[in-house]
Design a protein around this motif. Structure first.
Motif, mmCIF file in Angstrom:
data_model
loop_
_atom_site.group_PDB
_atom_site.id
_atom_site.type_symbol
_atom_site.label_atom_id
_atom_site.label_comp_id
_atom_site.label_asym_id
_atom_site.label_seq_id
_atom_site.Cartn_x
_atom_site.Cartn_y
_atom_site.Cartn_z
ATOM 1 N N LEU A 287 8.132 9.985 -16.782
ATOM 2 C CA LEU A 287 7.827 11.280 -17.383
ATOM 3 C C LEU A 287 8.143 12.367 -16.364
ATOM 4 N N ASP A 288 9.288 12.994 -16.510
ATOM 5 C CA ASP A 288 9.707 14.062 -15.600
ATOM 6 C C ASP A 288 9.156 15.396 -16.085
ATOM 7 N N ASP A 289 8.567 16.130 -15.144
ATOM 8 C CA ASP A 289 8.040 17.453 -15.464
ATOM 9 C C ASP A 289 9.211 18.382 -15.808
ATOM 10 N N ALA A 290 9.225 18.849 -17.043
ATOM 11 C CA ALA A 290 10.339 19.696 -17.479
ATOM 12 C C ALA A 290 10.359 21.027 -16.741
ATOM 13 N N ILE B 199 -0.571 0.060 -22.485
ATOM 14 C CA ILE B 199 -0.306 0.604 -21.157
ATOM 15 C C ILE B 199 -0.941 -0.308 -20.123
ATOM 16 N N LYS B 200 -0.107 -0.918 -19.275
ATOM 17 C CA LYS B 200 -0.593 -1.823 -18.243
ATOM 18 C C LYS B 200 -0.873 -1.099 -16.925
ATOM 19 N N LEU B 201 -0.013 -0.181 -16.568
ATOM 20 C CA LEU B 201 -0.184 0.567 -15.325
ATOM 21 C C LEU B 201 0.241 2.010 -15.566
ATOM 22 N N ALA B 202 -0.409 2.919 -14.828
ATOM 23 C CA ALA B 202 -0.055 4.337 -14.902
ATOM 24 C C ALA B 202 -0.432 4.993 -13.590
ATOM 25 N N ASN B 203 0.473 5.767 -13.019
ATOM 26 C CA ASN B 203 0.124 6.470 -11.787
ATOM 27 C C ASN B 203 -0.673 7.736 -12.117
ATOM 28 N N GLU B 204 -1.069 8.468 -11.067
ATOM 29 C CA GLU B 204 -1.930 9.627 -11.272
ATOM 30 C C GLU B 204 -1.244 10.698 -12.105
ATOM 31 N N ALA B 205 0.050 10.913 -11.855
ATOM 32 C CA ALA B 205 0.766 11.944 -12.606
ATOM 33 C C ALA B 205 0.809 11.605 -14.090
ATOM 34 N N SER C 270 -1.334 9.646 -15.766
ATOM 35 C CA SER C 270 -2.684 9.778 -16.320
ATOM 36 C C SER C 270 -3.029 11.233 -16.570
ATOM 37 N N LEU C 271 -2.591 12.110 -15.659
ATOM 38 C CA LEU C 271 -2.862 13.535 -15.835
ATOM 39 C C LEU C 271 -2.088 14.096 -17.020
ATOM 40 N N LEU C 272 -0.849 13.666 -17.177
ATOM 41 C CA LEU C 272 -0.043 14.161 -18.297
ATOM 42 C C LEU C 272 -0.549 13.644 -19.635
ATOM 43 N N LEU C 273 -1.097 12.416 -19.637
ATOM 44 C CA LEU C 273 -1.622 11.854 -20.879
ATOM 45 C C LEU C 273 -2.938 12.483 -21.284
ATOM 46 N N GLY C 274 -3.628 13.137 -20.344
ATOM 47 C CA GLY C 274 -4.899 13.775 -20.662
ATOM 48 C C GLY C 274 -6.016 12.761 -20.765
ATOM 49 N N GLU D 296 0.822 -1.205 0.000
ATOM 50 C CA GLU D 296 0.000 0.000 0.000
ATOM 51 C C GLU D 296 0.862 1.264 0.000
ATOM 52 N N ILE D 297 1.940 1.239 0.799
ATOM 53 C CA ILE D 297 2.830 2.404 0.841
ATOM 54 C C ILE D 297 3.482 2.622 -0.520
ATOM 55 N N ASN D 298 3.946 1.527 -1.141
ATOM 56 C CA ASN D 298 4.579 1.657 -2.464
ATOM 57 C C ASN D 298 3.586 2.184 -3.487
ATOM 58 N N GLU D 299 2.356 1.657 -3.442
ATOM 59 C CA GLU D 299 1.349 2.129 -4.381
ATOM 60 C C GLU D 299 1.039 3.602 -4.147
ATOM 61 N N LEU D 300 0.968 3.988 -2.852
ATOM 62 C CA LEU D 300 0.680 5.386 -2.543
ATOM 63 C C LEU D 300 1.813 6.289 -3.021
ATOM 64 N N ILE D 301 3.066 5.841 -2.791
ATOM 65 C CA ILE D 301 4.208 6.647 -3.225
ATOM 66 C C ILE D 301 4.217 6.796 -4.742
ATOM 67 N N ILE D 302 4.019 5.683 -5.438
ATOM 68 C CA ILE D 302 4.029 5.731 -6.899
ATOM 69 C C ILE D 302 2.862 6.565 -7.413
ATOM 70 N N ARG D 303 1.695 6.399 -6.756
ATOM 71 C CA ARG D 303 0.513 7.130 -7.207
ATOM 72 C C ARG D 303 0.669 8.629 -6.980
ATOM 73 N N ARG D 304 1.324 9.010 -5.867
ATOM 74 C CA ARG D 304 1.452 10.425 -5.531
ATOM 75 C C ARG D 304 2.738 11.060 -6.074
ATOM 76 N N MET D 305 3.548 10.299 -6.771
ATOM 77 C CA MET D 305 4.778 10.858 -7.328
ATOM 78 C C MET D 305 4.458 11.931 -8.366
ATOM 79 N N ARG D 306 5.245 12.994 -8.342
ATOM 80 C CA ARG D 306 5.079 14.018 -9.358
ATOM 81 C C ARG D 306 5.641 13.554 -10.700
ATOM 82 N N THR D 307 6.523 12.570 -10.656
ATOM 83 C CA THR D 307 7.033 11.975 -11.894
ATOM 84 C C THR D 307 6.035 10.943 -12.396
ATOM 85 N N GLY D 308 5.640 11.062 -13.649
ATOM 86 C CA GLY D 308 4.724 10.086 -14.231
ATOM 87 C C GLY D 308 5.419 8.759 -14.479
#
Length: 538
Positions: A299-302, A221-227, A229-233, A199-211
């Motif tokens: 995906l690092d935010d430039a 695409i098998k998995l994508a964190n929130e960042a 998904s947001l970057l992909l639109g 759960e902690i790993n999933e939370l960290i990956i999900r809340r990472m600013r890096t996609g």
């Protein structure tokens, strides 16, 4: 995560299964005994000492076994096992007395019941107590038969051997049960820890600013964190559900770079934009496993990288400006000294003397700018004082108009009859307004026309404000979003630091500087200052 839950579910259901099979075995014992007593095979039981007692006990045992099978509950596991084992021991003793021919078979069947009961009972007192009860029941039945019937078909050695067997098997089974329970508790603890870590790993990956994207060999695409998904639109909405969205449909350019990386080409580090409303990202690729085609895309935010570079550049700029402070102040001091000497000369005409005053004022202003930049680099606190903005703006415009290089440009003040007090560092305010007016003069004019700049002082919501307005072409929305970024400029000769330093100076005075679009054309920069009753910084 579902796998860890299934492991915990199997661990928690283990006592339920054990209790069920124990009750099922007891029912099987009762059924076998009833089958022998009530079937034509009853002759196999040999001579019966008390046939009626045997029939009654068999029926009672069968009913009790069925009830224990139906009403078993892991919550009352100890009580259920104790009652069931007590019934087994009592029935075994009575059947042994009523049907002497079944003594060996009943004693052997009871051996398994005693072992199972000692295995399931968590308390050593209860487990060894039930083992002792089975031994006592064997000796009690043997003694009762000797006293009541004058003799027994069993030998004392047989009774002793079964008693020793009960004790040994019960003790060993209880030790095995204790070890199994400790292992189960340890596995339960480890399972809970693993579940928490997942759960902690999933939370960290999900809340990472890096996609983070996981893409298989077919670019699904098998998995994508929130960042991510947001970057992909809109194209990445299904990725988090594991639907398998094609990367080529969601982000064709990203899929092309991934394929080039898989083919061994040099990675393209140029930032790219996956969605029109999202910032630029810099993709990085890695293999999930050495022998797998599944790839990880980071995906690092430039903009974050750019801000870090800006921070490093500004820090270096602060150190650089500090080292140049003396080099800048020395020529300024020489110019001031030369101006003072010229002013003392009797051969200077009045017109030239006015020019000397302008040179002296601009030297002082330049020195103030240097001091403000150095204070910003050292993060020095502002020294606020009570200022009447109407008086300040009137004096500022009078001084600035004397240095206008183009006489056709206009700079006027829009002030009211009542004073507008504020709490601000006067040197900082002078520099901020100077930057805004110079920008308005340089960029706030229509082609072929002169600049028309107004400085307005007013109050809104009990906050003093200063607007610097022009009637130029305005600022495009894309440029307005980056106006206050350091080193951002649309001029070939600009440094991109003017508005950034102005905003930082405003922040040092607990003020704000913002760009306000003008519907009728032109631009407006608004300074919102602390009121006269604001608390002075400590």
């Amino acid at each position: 995560m579902p796998q860890s839950h299934s492991i915990l579910g199997r661990i928690e259901s283990a006592p339920r299964r054990e209790l069920y099979f124990f009750a099922l075995y007891r029912t099987l014992e009762a059924a076998v005994l009833a089958g022998l007593v009530f079937s034509p095979l009853s002759d196999l039981l040999g001579s019966q000492r008390h046939p009626t007692l045997g029939l009654v006990v068999t029926i009672v045992y069968l009913v009790a076994s069925v009830l224990l099978l139906l009403v078993r509950s892991p919550r009352w596991m100890t009580l259920t096992v104790v009652i069931g084992l007590a019934v087994d021991i009592t029935v075994a003793a009575v059947i042994t007395h009523a049907l002497p021919a079944t003594t060996a078979g009943v004693a052997m069947m009871l051996l398994f019941n005693v072992a199972a009961g000692a295995l399931l009972l968590p308390s050593r007192r209860w487990a060894l107590g039930m083992v002792a009860l089975s031994v006592a029941a064997q000796f009690a039945e043997y003694g009762f038969t000797l006293l009541h019937d004058g003799g027994s078909d069993r030998s004392a050695a047989e009774v002793v051997m079964f008693a020793i067997s009960y004790l040994a098997v019960g003790y060993l089974a209880h030790q095995a049960g204790q070890r199994a329970r400790r292992s189960e508790a340890l596995a339960d603890q480890r399972g809970a820890e693993v579940a928490n870590l997942v759960e902690i790993n999933e939370l960290i990956i999900r809340r990472m600013r890096t996609g983070v994207l996981v893409v298989d060999a077919d670019n699904h695409i098998k998995l994508a964190n929130e960042a991510a998904s947001l970057l992909l639109g809109d194209g990445g909405e299904g990725a988090s559900d594991g639907v398998g969205v094609l990367l080529t449909h969601t982000a064709p350019e990203l899929a092309r770079r991934l394929q080039r990386w898989r083919n061994g080409w040099q990675a393209d580090d140029t930032p790219m934009q996956l969605s029109p409303d999202q910032p630029e990202v810099q993709p990085r690729f890695a293999r999930l496993l050495a022998d797998s085609e599944t790839s990880l895309i980071f995906l690092d935010d430039a903009t974050v990288v750019s801000r870090r570079a800006e921070s490093l550049t500004l820090a270096a700029l602060g150190r650089f400006s500090a080292s140049l402070a003396h080099e800048i102040r020395n020529p300024l001091a020489a110019i001031n000294y030369a101006v003072q000497l010229l002013e003392e000369s009797r051969h200077i005409i009045d017109g030239d003397r006015r020019l000397l005053q302008i040179i002296h004022q601009q030297c002082q202003r330049t020195n103030g700018i240097v001091e403000s930049v150095l204070g910003l680099a050292r993060r020095e606190r502002a020294n606020p004082e009570h200022v009447d903005l109407n008086t300040f703006v009137r004096r500022f415009i009078d001084e600035y108009q004397q240095s206008l290089s183009i006489e056709t440009d206009t700079l006027e003040a829009v002030i009211g009859p009542r004073p507008v007090p504020a709490l601000v560092d006067l040197r900082h305010l002078q520099q901020v307004v100077t930057v805004l007016v110079q920008n308005a003069m340089n960029y706030g004019r229509l082609p072929g026309e002169s600049a028309r700049v107004r400085v307005r002082v007013f109050q809104a919501d009990h906050r003093p404000m200063i607007d610097v307005m022009d009637r130029g072409p305005g600022i495009p929305e894309a440029v307005a979003a980056q106006l206050f970024r350091p080193f951002f400029t649309t001029s070939e000769h600009g440094t991109g630091l003017g508005l950034y330093i102005a905003r930082e100076l405003c922040r040092a005075n607990q003020a704000t500087l913002e760009y306000v679009p003008v519907p009728g054309g032109g631009s407006c920069f608004r300074i919102t200052l602390p009121g006269p009753h604001a608390l002075l910084p400590a």
